[in-house]
Design a protein around this motif. Structure first.
Motif, mmCIF file in Angstrom:
data_model
loop_
_atom_site.group_PDB
_atom_site.id
_atom_site.type_symbol
_atom_site.label_atom_id
_atom_site.label_comp_id
_atom_site.label_asym_id
_atom_site.label_seq_id
_atom_site.Cartn_x
_atom_site.Cartn_y
_atom_site.Cartn_z
ATOM 1 N N THR A 114 12.253 -0.861 11.267
ATOM 2 C CA THR A 114 11.576 -0.855 9.959
ATOM 3 C C THR A 114 12.237 -1.778 8.946
ATOM 4 O O THR A 114 11.559 -2.296 8.054
ATOM 5 C CB THR A 114 11.549 0.577 9.389
ATOM 6 O OG1 THR A 114 12.890 1.078 9.327
ATOM 7 C CG2 THR A 114 10.700 1.486 10.251
ATOM 8 N N THR A 131 11.103 -6.188 6.868
ATOM 9 C CA THR A 131 11.247 -6.417 5.429
ATOM 10 C C THR A 131 12.059 -7.676 5.166
ATOM 11 O O THR A 131 11.728 -8.479 4.277
ATOM 12 C CB THR A 131 11.927 -5.196 4.770
ATOM 13 O OG1 THR A 131 11.195 -4.022 5.088
ATOM 14 C CG2 THR A 131 12.003 -5.357 3.267
ATOM 15 N N VAL A 170 12.175 -4.639 -4.052
ATOM 16 C CA VAL A 170 10.963 -3.849 -3.833
ATOM 17 C C VAL A 170 10.927 -2.764 -4.895
ATOM 18 O O VAL A 170 11.866 -1.980 -5.037
ATOM 19 C CB VAL A 170 10.946 -3.226 -2.420
ATOM 20 C CG1 VAL A 170 9.687 -2.388 -2.228
ATOM 21 C CG2 VAL A 170 11.021 -4.314 -1.365
ATOM 22 N N GLY A 217 6.194 -0.029 -4.301
ATOM 23 C CA GLY A 217 6.033 -0.731 -3.039
ATOM 24 C C GLY A 217 5.755 -2.210 -3.189
ATOM 25 O O GLY A 217 5.445 -2.880 -2.198
ATOM 26 N N PRO A 222 11.230 7.790 1.845
ATOM 27 C CA PRO A 222 12.021 6.545 1.755
ATOM 28 C C PRO A 222 12.629 6.379 0.364
ATOM 29 O O PRO A 222 11.965 6.587 -0.651
ATOM 30 C CB PRO A 222 10.988 5.445 2.047
ATOM 31 C CG PRO A 222 9.664 6.053 1.711
ATOM 32 C CD PRO A 222 9.779 7.520 1.960
ATOM 33 N N ASN A 263 15.189 3.626 -1.869
ATOM 34 C CA ASN A 263 15.809 2.293 -1.822
ATOM 35 C C ASN A 263 17.283 2.375 -2.180
ATOM 36 O O ASN A 263 17.827 3.451 -2.448
ATOM 37 C CB ASN A 263 15.040 1.316 -2.707
ATOM 38 C CG ASN A 263 15.142 1.662 -4.188
ATOM 39 O OD1 ASN A 263 15.966 2.478 -4.601
ATOM 40 N ND2 ASN A 263 14.303 1.041 -4.995
ATOM 41 N N GLN A 307 10.460 5.448 -2.800
ATOM 42 C CA GLN A 307 9.388 4.490 -2.506
ATOM 43 C C GLN A 307 8.102 5.287 -2.238
ATOM 44 O O GLN A 307 7.712 5.526 -1.095
ATOM 45 C CB GLN A 307 9.757 3.646 -1.295
ATOM 46 C CG GLN A 307 11.076 2.914 -1.451
ATOM 47 C CD GLN A 307 10.988 1.792 -2.473
ATOM 48 O OE1 GLN A 307 10.316 0.799 -2.271
ATOM 49 N NE2 GLN A 307 11.691 1.951 -3.584
ATOM 50 N N HIS A 339 5.156 3.568 -0.252
ATOM 51 C CA HIS A 339 5.420 3.503 1.186
ATOM 52 C C HIS A 339 5.164 4.870 1.822
ATOM 53 O O HIS A 339 4.621 4.961 2.926
ATOM 54 C CB HIS A 339 6.876 3.086 1.434
ATOM 55 C CG HIS A 339 7.127 1.633 1.202
ATOM 56 N ND1 HIS A 339 6.243 0.653 1.588
ATOM 57 C CD2 HIS A 339 8.167 0.976 0.619
ATOM 58 C CE1 HIS A 339 6.729 -0.538 1.266
ATOM 59 N NE2 HIS A 339 7.884 -0.369 0.658
ATOM 60 N N ASP A 384 1.430 5.421 2.149
ATOM 61 C CA ASP A 384 0.873 4.675 3.274
ATOM 62 C C ASP A 384 1.205 5.353 4.600
ATOM 63 O O ASP A 384 0.363 5.426 5.503
ATOM 64 C CB ASP A 384 1.408 3.239 3.269
ATOM 65 C CG ASP A 384 0.952 2.469 2.032
ATOM 66 O OD1 ASP A 384 -0.048 2.894 1.409
ATOM 67 O OD2 ASP A 384 1.608 1.474 1.678
ATOM 68 N N GLY A 385 2.435 5.855 4.716
ATOM 69 C CA GLY A 385 2.813 6.552 5.941
ATOM 70 C C GLY A 385 2.040 7.842 6.140
ATOM 71 O O GLY A 385 1.676 8.208 7.260
#
Length: 1441
Positions: free
Chosen positions: A952, A956, A1026, A1030, A1411, A1413, A1419, A1422, A1425-1426
């Protein structure tokens, strides 16, 4: 008549079924018996009809997603299957239990009975209804096909999003008429207020009057007290049996005679008074309280102890003490013993073993007086335990009343199944039995559990005249009965039903009578009873022999009852309740009905109220609680004209009901079971009965169900908890739960807030096997219930959410501006110190020769290498706390030259090429950065991929390289090897990388010609990061902006070459990169560098380095601070012992691009206060993409302030300051002092107009250190050009501002800064991109997440986001997977209570899934989206319906 009645009931749902209405009111019991015989079938079919009506709505049931391991652990294999014998289901549920609840089981037993004429036809019709309902449900409930397409919407790609789309479509159809809008324009958000409906039913009858019971005839030769009665029977009939105890094993029954009872009680009384303590100081005196602690299978020892205490004139307190940790109520019992002042407890062993014989001592047998005889305990709705005192006169009078009412005579035999320590069991089997020399046969609960027919066998064996049971005992006996030939019940003259006042016991009584009538049971024998601990026996139906008064039944509308109004209805309706009377008032008593709220005013004749009793035979007080006692035991009812009804004082019984025709008392429920939802009152027993009528045999284990209410958002919400059978599947359970919800809604017109199924035998039990209500409720509120299935329905239940407020009128171009005033308020603008008037360091002033070479970092480094070559600029600390390596000015200059040579020779790079620096935090990164500047290249610092998470993190890295247009990669040999590894090649093909240069082996010779920049506005480096939303954003930093930024930081923090600064930050972007790589070269201070990655190995590394190097200034991130707080919380003493000293730290700055985390900062300060850290030293900095450092506390100036703002006002873009501790107060800490050369203004993000002081708006900044703009691969710099070139719509329209994208406000304080001016404090509220607009209000995710993390101890982290107007909450579970479902109601409750929002989806995941950072920021996009791609591997996903 049953077929006719059934067809009338179902005529609204079946086509062309003729029928007419017929009203049934109070009639004689026998004439109405045939109509009420199949009440259970009627209720079951009413439920089925209600379900069929609901199924036409095609409601989709969203089955939750549950991890397979969790499903496996809750499967049938983990349970022991129940015994298949007839007695295996002998366990009851709460209070009214079996017969009250298992209507369909009763009807099944009835259908198999040969005496029922219409059973076959009704059974076939029921089967037809069930088949039709099942067919309808097949179309209306969720199946696997429903997860692919949602009605009325486009096909959706993932399983999760399909379910959410179904939920959205379900919510689009409003279930009820919306409530009227109501709000007042002020800062207080008002909940939706339901306007009074004039069409609601209201009582219309005349005022009721108290009813007087018959006169109590004094019994012939009645003893003057119970002790005198015991003395009499012990003397004249010592061999007469008093109590026979039966056992569940093969032991012979033990019989206690009256002679033995007298002698043992006498011995016990003597030992209590004379053998405890010394003669001078006895432990027990007359009037002291003594606890009686006896198991339920030892009534003989309890009886001896009880009468021993009466003879010794001490007060017995019978209690139930839990024998195991699983048993409920131990803390409350302990509180009761303490509050009653109990000093001695009697148990079986203490009473019967080792007591010496009493000397020739004889107690003084007194007549009954007003001394306290005993204290009976009562468990309240909230779980608290109260002790109710009963005087000796009340106890004797009560026994005489029961003797008169029940017609007891000497030597009668009574079979008792009830608890002999309290209530009706104590009054009949311990008190009244001794007064009348009865023979009591006690059947313990353990025996009933094994053999439910045992009490009937005892009736046959002893030819008992009286039996005291509960309706659940009737039901379980009925289930176990197999037409035994030796059964006869003709000897019974009275079958006392202890919970007969419960309306739902009628079905048990009728079904039991229907089956056992053939063996001699007569209908007039069944005598329902009503009583309470406070009022003792309120009423009991007299045995019919010799009595001409008929019993009555009434069919009442349940809808009207919920409004407290009595309306006769027809049994053809769905929502009706059949009540039976409990006869008239007791002899010598007066009964009245008073209103539930306010003053005790008499109810009207058609109004439900609380039954109050005035009698000698009642409780006296709650022990030690005079205030509560006065409200309960000293009630003076008043009439509508305000005058007192009677001179007598009444006692509140806690029973709800009314007085019907002929003075008959009808009980409709209890005050403890009353739930007031949305202005209507519902009884828990009614809800349970409806739930259990929905196929209980398939799902509910032994009918164990409990209903209670919890307070959520200023109203009660109904919660239903049931034990699930081990063999029921997940999908079946959810189908059943959804049908229960629909049935309750159809019959009671009320929504269920939460329905939970728990594994069998896991709910806390009462001593006699029922469910402990208050303990279950407490487990639910604490999140410790551990359900295996749960269904939340907040959307249909929560109807009082506040309406969105109107927007505050904003300042527009037409407003009048006078000077710096906007709309009458000071304009919200502030600035740091002016750089033009500030003097620079003399050594640096010398450097300001032609073309201002100071603006270019290569020149600064070369100058330092010439003037102070041996001055150490950087010191890197390794993970063990030792100095790993260091760089002097000259060493850094030489290494940079060699790297520039490498770029020229091997990379063949030209001026302006972009080079990606992929290095771990360290000195190689700094040298590579300056090497790029020497070569004229543009460096981009990139975080290297994580070896444990390369799949993952590597994409990036590749994306940043592509977006930044990097033509070359510089890295170390170790990272190059990682990029070539097999795992990395799976994620990114190695051939797709640009040329890679590893810098471990540098060329020996120096670069012949260094690049000399000439234009300060040219690009120095690119800063990529980021954001929390996101978005990958790279900003262009020019040489001018970079040097201006370092100059501001140097002046603010007073950096000089003699200073040492500790930096524990990620060196890849923002202010962290500036402090790691740039500031030391510009200002000359020595930077002690600590990699945040090393803190995972050694959490104390940062603080130990600060202490070791005695640094005064240190910088960290919130992730570092959180790691230290979490990992070192228990090690501060050992750290202090090892010499850690933080007293020299004058500033500890947290570098962040978010709102300051006040709670974390305060915890950190409090934790490390013991090692010398001063709270004033800790502050925060604020930076963003457009300006990497806007605020930084620095060394001079006032301390950062904290204000409290109203969270509700923030939702409407308003700032309202409140005091600390206010209910909705949110602490906001100042984000540091504005840097020199920086100007700030607060502007409206929509109108771009300036805003007044202490008003919320977007923070705009004007400064030479602003970034030049966004960098994108497609040259789309104009996409967000207004971020860097914004202008105010009015006022100062010439100044060019950069928009930070953060909401905040300025507030002028009373403090003064270094220049003597009043200090302007900047408070950051949150990022504009993260603001969630729900129901017209704006929410910041951090506020909701803070509330959720506090909701349950197992929630370690959480994140929220929205999708299609639904609030999705993801929580990380730190515990076993069985505890996952506990979090769903806790999360839903806290968000409703604190934020007035309904959570749409709750996702429970493992720790570490959310997640975060490098700066410690979540995040969320992200994560979203997951979630939508179904990549989170959740433990559980709950869809709140």
């Amino acid at each position: 008549g049953y077929e006719k009645k059934r067809s009338k009931l179902l005529q609204a749902y079946l086509p062309h079924t003729p029928g007419n209405t017929h009203t049934v009111l109070y009639q004689a019991a026998y004439s109405l018996y045939c109509l009420c015989l199949f009440l259970s079938d009627v209720h079951s079919e009413a439920v089925q009809a209600a379900l069929e009506r609901h199924s036409e709505r095609k409601m989709a049931v969203l089955l939750p997603s549950k991890r397979q391991s969790l499903i496996g652990q809750t499967s049938m294999d983990t349970y022991t299957p129940p015994d298949s014998s007839s007695g295996s289901d002998a366990e009851g549920s709460l209070g009214r239990a079996g017969g009250v609840s298992m209507d369909s089981w009763i009807s099944r037993a009835l259908h198999g009975s040969p005496s029922t004429s219409s059973s076959s036809s009704s059974h076939s019709n029921s089967s037809a209804n069930a088949a039709r309902l099942a067919e309808t449900n097949m179309h209306s409930y969720g199946s696997k096909n429903m997860c692919k397409y949602s009605h009325g919407s486009v096909p959706v790609s993932s399983r999760v999003s399909a379910k959410i789309q179904q939920l959205v479509n379900t919510l689009k159809r409003p279930k009820r008429r919306p409530l009227r809008e109501f709000f007042v324009e002020d800062f207080e958000e008002l909940l939706e207020v339901q306007q009074p409906d004039p069409s609601l039913p209201r009582p219309e009858g005349a005022e009721s009057t108290p009813i007087q019971g018959e006169e109590l005839d004094r019994l012939k030769n009645c003893p003057a007290s119970l002790e005198a009665a015991l003395l009499r029977w012990g003397a004249i009939a010592p061999k007469a049996p008093c109590l026979t105890t039966t056992h569940s094993n093969t032991k012979q029954p033990y019989t206690l005679t009256y002679g033995k009872l007298w002698s043992k009680s006498l011995k016990l009384a003597y030992n209590l008074l004379h053998k405890l303590g010394s003669k001078q100081e006895p432990i027990i005196h007359p009037g002291d309280r003594v606890a009686l602690v006896y198991p339920n299978n030892d009534p003989a020892a309890f009886m001896v102890a009880f009468y021993g205490c009466l003879l010794a004139e001490v007060v017995p307190v019978p209690i139930e003490v839990p024998l195991t940790k699983k048993d409920a109520g131990s803390q409350q019992i302990g509180f009761l013993l303490n509050s009653c002042g109990v000093a001695v407890a009697l148990t079986s062993d203490a009473c019967h073993k080792g007591l010496p014989k009493s000397a020739k001592w004889f107690p003084l047998i007194k007549d009954a007086n007003n001394d306290t005889a005993y204290i009976e305990y009562k468990t309240c709705k909230d779980g608290s335990v109260l002790g109710i005192t009963v005087t000796r006169m009340a106890m004797l009078t009560h026994c005489q009343t029961l003797t008169h009412t029940c017609g007891y005579s000497e030597a009668e035999t009574m079979v008792n199944v009830l608890d002999f320590k309290k209530g009706i069991g104590l009054w009949h089997s311990v008190h009244t039995s001794v007064l009348n020399m009865l023979h009591v046969v006690s059947v313990p609960y353990a025996l009933m559990k094994v053999n439910p027919l045992s009490w009937i066998q005892k009736v046959c064996q002893y030819k008992a005249k009286v039996a005291c049971v509960k309706s659940r005992d009737l039901h379980w006996a009925l289930m176990a009965y197999k037409d035994q030939s030796d059964t006869t019940m003709s000897s019974l003259r009275m079958l006392l039903i202890a919970d007969g006042s419960n309306p739902w016991s009628i079905s048990s009584c009728d079904a039991f009578l229907n089956v056992f009538q053939s063996v001699g049971l007569r209908s007039e024998v069944i005598c329902p009873c009503a009583g309470s601990p406070e009022a003792l026996t309120v009423a009991v139906r007299r045995p019919q022999e010799g009595s001409s008064k008929p019993s009555g039944r009434g069919v009442l509308s349940m809808t009207n009852l919920s409004h407290g109004v009595i309306r006769v209805d027809t049994e053809e309706k769905l929502s009706v309740l059949t009540l039976q009377d409990v006869d008239t008032a007791m002899p010598g008593a007066m009964v009245c009905v008073v209103k539930l709220e306010g003053v005790p005013q008499l109810c009207k004749t058609d109004e439900i109220g609380e039954i109050c009793v005035s009698s000698v035979a009642s409780g006296t007080s709650y022990y030690g609680l005079s205030g509560m006692s006065k409200n309960t035991f000293e009630v003076c009812p008043v009439a509508c004209d305000g005058g007192f009804v009677s001179d007598c004082v009444f006692v509140r019984s806690g029973l709800l009901g009314f007085v019907g025709p002929g003075g008959m008392i009808f009980i409709s429920g209890t005050l403890e079971g009353l739930m007031q939802v949305g202005g209507r009152k519902h009884n828990a027993d009614d809800i349970i009965a409806t739930a259990l009528a929905v196929e209980p045999m398939k799902f509910i284990y032994r009918g164990r169900t409990v209903v209670f209410s919890v307070n959520v958002l200023y109203d009660e919400r109904i919660v239903l908890v049931a034990e699930q059978r081990p063999d029921s599947t997940e999908e079946e359970s959810y189908q059943w739960m959804s049908r229960v919800l629909q049935a309750i809604d159809g019959i009671h017109q009320v929504g269920v807030y939460c329905l939970a199924l728990v594994p069998a035998n896991t709910l806390p039990k009462t001593p006699l096997g029922g469910i402990h209500l208050s303990e279950t409720k407490q487990l639910f509120l604490e999140g410790a219930l551990h359900p295996c299935s749960i269904l939340m329905c907040p959307h249909s239940c929560i109807t009082n959410l506040p309406k969105p407020r109107q927007k505050q009128p904003e300042v527009g171009p037409a407003s009048v501006m006078v000077g710096n005033l906007v709309a009458g308020k000071r304009m919200a603008q502030a600035s740091g110190r002016d750089l033009s008037h500030m003097e620079e360091n003399d050594s640096l002033k010398k450097l300001q020769f032609e073309h201002l070479q100071l603006l270019f970092f290569p020149k600064v480094l070369q100058w330092r290498a010439q003037t102070t070559p041996d001055h150490i600029l950087y010191t890197l600390i390794n993970s063990r706390g030792a100095i790993g390596s260091s760089l002097t000015c000259l060493q850094l200059h030489k290494r940079a030259e060699k790297i520039a040579t490498l770029l020229y020779e091997r990379g063949q790079l030209r001026d302006g090429d972009h080079v990606a620096l992929v290095y771990p935090p360290g000195l190689d990164l700094i040298a590579a950065f300056y090497g790029c500047l020497y070569a004229g290249c543009i460096p981009i610092t990139v975080r290297p991929p994580h070896p444990q998470n390369i799949s993952t993190t590597l994409p990036t890295v590749k994306m940043i390289l592509e977006v930044s247009r990097s033509v070359c990669v510089m890295t170390t040999q170790a990272i190059l090897k990682l990029l070539k590894s097999r795992d990395a090649s799976v994620a990114v093909d190695f051939k797709s990388w640009p040329p890679i240069l590893e810098t471990d082996d540098l060329p020996k010779r120096r670069c012949p010609l260094l690049y000399k920049p000439c234009d300060p506005d040219t690009l120095a480096y690119l800063d990529f990061s980021v954001s929390t939303t996101g978005m990958l954003a790279g900003v262009k930093m020019s040489h001018n902006a970079t040097s201006a930024l370092c100059r501001s930081v140097k002046l603010q923090c007073e950096f000089y070459p003699s200073r040492e600064v500790a930096v524990c930050l990620d060196p890849y972007c923002g202010l962290g990169f500036v402090l790691w790589c740039l500031c030391s070269v510009y200002a000359g201070q020595q930077s002690v560098l600590i990699s945040p990655m090393d803190l995972e190995v050694n959490p104390a590394l940062w603080l130990q380095s600060v202490s070791q190097f005695k640094v005064r200034d240190t910088f960290c991130s919130y992730s570092v601070m959180e790691l230290c707080t979490r990992s070192l919380s228990s090690l501060t003493d050992s750290l202090k012992g090892r010499g850690m000293d933080l007293t020299r730290v004058r500033s500890c700055v947290v570098v962040a691009e978010e709102r300051p985390r006040v709670a974390l900062t305060q915890s950190f300060c409090k934790l490390f206060k013991d090692v010398g850290l001063h709270p004033r030293a800790v502050s925060t900095a604020f930076g963003c993409r457009v300006n990497l450092a806007v605020c930084l506390q620095g060394t001079s100036g006032p301390d950062p302030t904290t204000v409290y703002v109203d969270m509700r006002a923030l939702r409407h873009d308003r700032v309202r300051l409140v005091e600390r501790g206010s209910p909705h107060g949110l602490p906001l800490m100042e984000s540091g002092k504005i840097l020199p050369g920086v100007r700030i203004i607060i502007a409206n993000p929509e109108t771009k107009g300036p805003i007044g002081d202490s008003h919320l708006g977007e923070i705009w900044v004007h400064s030479p250190q602003n970034a030049s703009g966004y960098f994108t691969v497609f040259g789309e710099e104009n996409v967000r050009s207004d971020h860097f070139g914004a202008r105010l719509s009015f006022g100062d329209t010439q100044t060019v501002w950069a928009r930070t994208g953060y909401l905040g406000f300025l507030r002028r304080t009373d403090l003064t800064d270094a220049s003597g001016e009043r200090h302007d404090a900047l408070y950051v509220v949150g990022a504009l991109d993260e603001v969630m607009e729900l129901r017209g209000m704006k929410y910041h995710p951090i506020d909701i997440e803070t509330s959720i993390i506090r909701a349950h101890r197992n929630i370690t982290e959480c994140a929220v986001f929205t999708w299609t107007n639904l609030l999705v909450v993801v929580v990380e579970l730190d515990g076993s997977e069985q505890e996952a479902l506990d979090l769903v109601p806790m999360v839903t409750n806290v968000v409703l209570e604190e934020h007035y929002l309904i959570v749409g989806v709750v996702v429970v995941v493992d720790t570490g899934v959310i997640p975060i950072n490098s700066r410690g920021e979540k995040q969320r996009m992200h994560l979203r989206d997951g979630f939508l791609a179904d990549q989170l591997d959740p433990i559980y996903v709950a869809y709140n319906m």
